[in-house]
Write an enzyme that holds these catalytic residues in place. Structure first.
Site, PDB file in Angstrom:
ATOM      1  N   TRP A  86       0.844  -1.197   0.000  1.00 49.42           N
ATOM      2  CA  TRP A  86       0.000   0.000   0.000  1.00 49.42           C
ATOM      3  C   TRP A  86       0.883   1.252   0.000  1.00 49.42           C
ATOM      4  CZ3 TRP A  86       0.012  -3.929   3.500  1.00 49.42           C
ATOM      5  CH2 TRP A  86       0.271  -3.674   4.835  1.00 49.42           C
ATOM      6  N   ASP A  87       0.870   2.120   1.010  1.00 46.55           N
ATOM      7  CA  ASP A  87       1.623   3.378   0.949  1.00 46.55           C
ATOM      8  C   ASP A  87       3.035   3.168   0.411  1.00 46.55           C
ATOM      9  OD1 ASP A  87      -0.592   3.855   2.545  1.00 46.55           O
ATOM     10  OD2 ASP A  87       0.447   5.229   3.887  1.00 46.55           O
ATOM     11  N   SER A 171       4.773   4.536   6.899  1.00 42.90           N
ATOM     12  CA  SER A 171       5.415   5.212   5.775  1.00 42.90           C
ATOM     13  C   SER A 171       6.361   6.341   6.147  1.00 42.90           C
ATOM     14  CB  SER A 171       4.356   5.731   4.796  1.00 42.90           C
ATOM     15  OG  SER A 171       3.578   6.743   5.361  1.00 42.90           O
ATOM     16  N   ASP A 255      -9.530  11.354  20.057  1.00 46.79           N
ATOM     17  CA  ASP A 255      -8.453  11.907  19.256  1.00 46.79           C
ATOM     18  C   ASP A 255      -7.991  10.930  18.185  1.00 46.79           C
ATOM     19  OD1 ASP A 255      -7.986  14.478  20.038  1.00 46.79           O
ATOM     20  OD2 ASP A 255      -6.384  14.022  21.454  1.00 46.79           O
ATOM     21  N   ARG A 260       3.618  10.910  12.353  1.00 46.32           N
ATOM     22  CA  ARG A 260       4.063   9.924  11.365  1.00 46.32           C
ATOM     23  C   ARG A 260       4.371  10.567  10.008  1.00 46.32           C
ATOM     24  NH1 ARG A 260      -1.598   8.429  12.208  1.00 46.32           N
ATOM     25  NH2 ARG A 260      -2.871   8.837  10.359  1.00 46.32           N
ATOM     26  N   ASP A 261       4.689   9.716   9.055  1.00 43.57           N
ATOM     27  CA  ASP A 261       4.930  10.078   7.658  1.00 43.57           C
ATOM     28  C   ASP A 261       6.044  11.106   7.501  1.00 43.57           C
ATOM     29  OD1 ASP A 261       2.777   8.427   7.286  1.00 43.57           O
ATOM     30  OD2 ASP A 261       1.342  10.013   6.817  1.00 43.57           O
ATOM     31  N   LEU A 324     -11.967  18.286  19.041  1.00 40.11           N
ATOM     32  CA  LEU A 324     -10.737  17.499  19.058  1.00 40.11           C
ATOM     33  C   LEU A 324      -9.865  17.692  17.819  1.00 40.11           C
ATOM     34  CD1 LEU A 324     -12.191  14.139  20.418  1.00 40.11           C
ATOM     35  CD2 LEU A 324     -10.727  15.738  21.672  1.00 40.11           C
ATOM     36  N   GLU A 356      -6.824  14.747  11.021  1.00 38.72           N
ATOM     37  CA  GLU A 356      -5.862  13.912  10.294  1.00 38.72           C
ATOM     38  C   GLU A 356      -5.599  14.472   8.900  1.00 38.72           C
ATOM     39  OE1 GLU A 356      -5.875   9.392  10.499  1.00 38.72           O
ATOM     40  OE2 GLU A 356      -6.533   9.700   8.435  1.00 38.72           O
TER      41      GLU A 356
END
Length: 496
Positions: A86-87, A171, A255, A260-261, A324, A356
């Site tokens: 995937w990613d 990722s 939350d 990441r990333d 949030l 996100e």
């Protein structure tokens, strides 16, 4: 009188503390861009009125292929099993351009054997494609296996708590720092811990060697014995970026925590790491703060109208999600040893809009710096069902350097929308705008996965200053990293 004087002193002190804090927050948020609720509300109309923002759709079955070489041997069953991907992200040079690694293009991807059941336990796999080959379809990608044979391979310190608890690799980005050697500098997300959903930005040095002696034409092999400097770079500070210990709940909502990333890029001899996170207490935190800043909503009139609506009975769930929502695209300046030199203010926040924003990538083109991110429509805080099930890419541009103020492309940030559903075998996501080694007609590549199992056909986008336009009449081969390869006819997806 003494009592009144004491109250005055205390009150003055409290007012002074709040005033100093508000000034500090205002300074820390100067130059920070916002993905606003009003910006996002404009996407439906833009997509319906123009194909410039839609994902292309190619109908050829050959573009649904799994990568033939992507298999792992299962000693328990005695069978070779397919590896799902995937990613993904290409190996690049320090400025973000697709690298030529000794005659190969390299791509890394999140993988699992059999199927993508969940992201716990996912491993980063490596794929290579000979640049000299005329064939660029799925069969041209050769699967080389897991980048790390075990979590934390080549660990720099036995006391790295985050790496010691690693349970999944997510990722990131990978850079060829030196064209003359056999090493790559890798950044990725370490998913760690079983009791809390910890995420940490992590780095390692890896080595990819010729399969036979010094003959690069013989193929490539991952040299696991040479993995080194594997270490945690950043796990949040609480002030600029939320930590896992700051996760909150509000009513029926929780939350959507992220750290990441990581995306590495160099500029003028300085190293930077962009990443996905959530704002901390000094950079516009979540909570009631989200309902007191008109910049999060887009305009004063929209702000007043929307806050009044959110406070009405029946809108509790949307109110809690707004409370949030504090997604951000952050940035670090790194030392030469890839440790943190400076924690920098966010480039973009989505307070009150989304919790996100995924997979930031950052590069320079014609004197401007471009920032892109992708996300699901249902991650945005909205009561409009049109956005459910759709996926998006938004983009921003800075005219005054990598550390300048980023402004939305195309007026509101929208670059493209996809209406494919997750059960469609052509479903693409985890988009990444790739800077090809040769830029033709202002076109850049957009890579993604297809159906949670393989490389998607690559799309193309034209970037012109503060505007973009999707190329909807053709697509490239699966996983293509250059715009000059073979193309296939396509049509723009419908808006719905």
């Amino acid at each position: 009188m003494l009592f009144l004087a004491l109250l005055l002193v205390i009150g003055t002190g409290i007012w002074g503390w709040h005033n100093r804090r508000n000034i500090r927050l205002a300074i820390n948020q100067m130059g920070v861009a916002h993905l606003t609720r009003q910006d996002f509300s404009k996407t439906e109309e833009k997509v319906k009125n123009s194909t410039d923002y839609r994902v292309p759709d190619a109908k050829e079955d050959k573009l649904l292929s799994n990568i033939p070489s992507a298999k792992q041997y299962n000693s328990k069953t005695g069978q070779w099993e397919p590896v799902m991907a995937w990613d993904s992200w290409p190996v690049t040079t320090p400025d973000g351009t697709v690298a030529n690694y000794h005659g190969y293009r390299l791509t890394m991807a999140l993988t699992a054997v059999g199927n993508r059941s969940n992201d716990i336990g996912s491993k980063i796999g490596l794929y290579a494609q000979k640049i000299s080959d005329k064939n660029t379809d799925a069969s041209s990608w050769i699967y080389l296996g897991n980048v790390f044979s075990s979590f934390g391979e080549g660990k720099a310190s036995s006391k790295d708590d985050c790496l010691n608890q690693a349970i999944g690799e997510w990722s990131g980005t990978t850079t060829q720092m030196n064209k003359s050697d056999n090493t790559l500098r890798m950044f990725y997300t370490n998913r760690y811990g079983t009791n809390k959903p910890g995420q940490a930005l992590t780095t390692a040095k890896i080595e990819i060697d010729p399969k036979v002696g010094d003959d690069w034409k013989s193929g490539l092999v991952i040299n696991h014995s040479k993995a080194s400097d594997h270490k945690t770079v950043f796990a949040g500070d609480g002030k600029y970026y939320q930590t896992v210990d700051q996760i909150q709940f509000k009513g029926d909502s929780a939350d959507s925590y992220a750290l990441r990333d990581p995306h590495f890029v160099a500029d003028g001899g300085k190293y930077y790491l962009a990443f996905e996170g959530n704002t901390g207490t000094e950079t516009g935190y979540q909570g009631k703060n989200n309902f007191s800043n008109a910049k999060y909503f887009g305009s004063s009139s929209f702000f007043k109208k929307d806050v009044n609506r959110l406070n009405k009975k029946g809108n509790e769930t949307e109110y809690n999600r707004t409370y949030l929502a504090n997604a951000t695209l952050g940035k670090l300046e790194l030392n030469s040893d890839f440790t943190v030199k400076k924690i920098m203010k966010p480039m973009l926040t989505a307070n009150a809009s989304s919790d996100e924003m995924e997979r930031p990538n950052l590069f320079e083109y014609k004197g401007k710096w471009y920032l892109f991110t992708c996300f699901w429509g249902n991650k945005m805080v909205t009561n409009n069902n049109y956005y459910l099930g759709k996926t998006y890419m938004f983009g921003y541009v800075s005219d005054n350097g990598i550390n300048g103020t980023y402004k939305p492309l195309n007026g509101n940030g929208l670059v493209m929308q996809s209406s494919f559903k997750m059960n469609d075998p052509r479903y693409p996501y985890a988009w990444l705008v790739v800077k090809p080694s040769k830029i033709v007609n202002n076109r850049f590549v957009i890579t993604s996965f297809e159906g949670n199992r393989t490389f998607s056909p690559s799309f193309m986008v034209e970037i012109n200053g503060h505007s973009t336009k999707m190329v909807t009449n053709e697509v490239l081969d699966q996983g293509a990293l250059e715009t000059t390869g073979k193309t296939y006819s396509a049509t723009a997806q419908p808006a719905e």
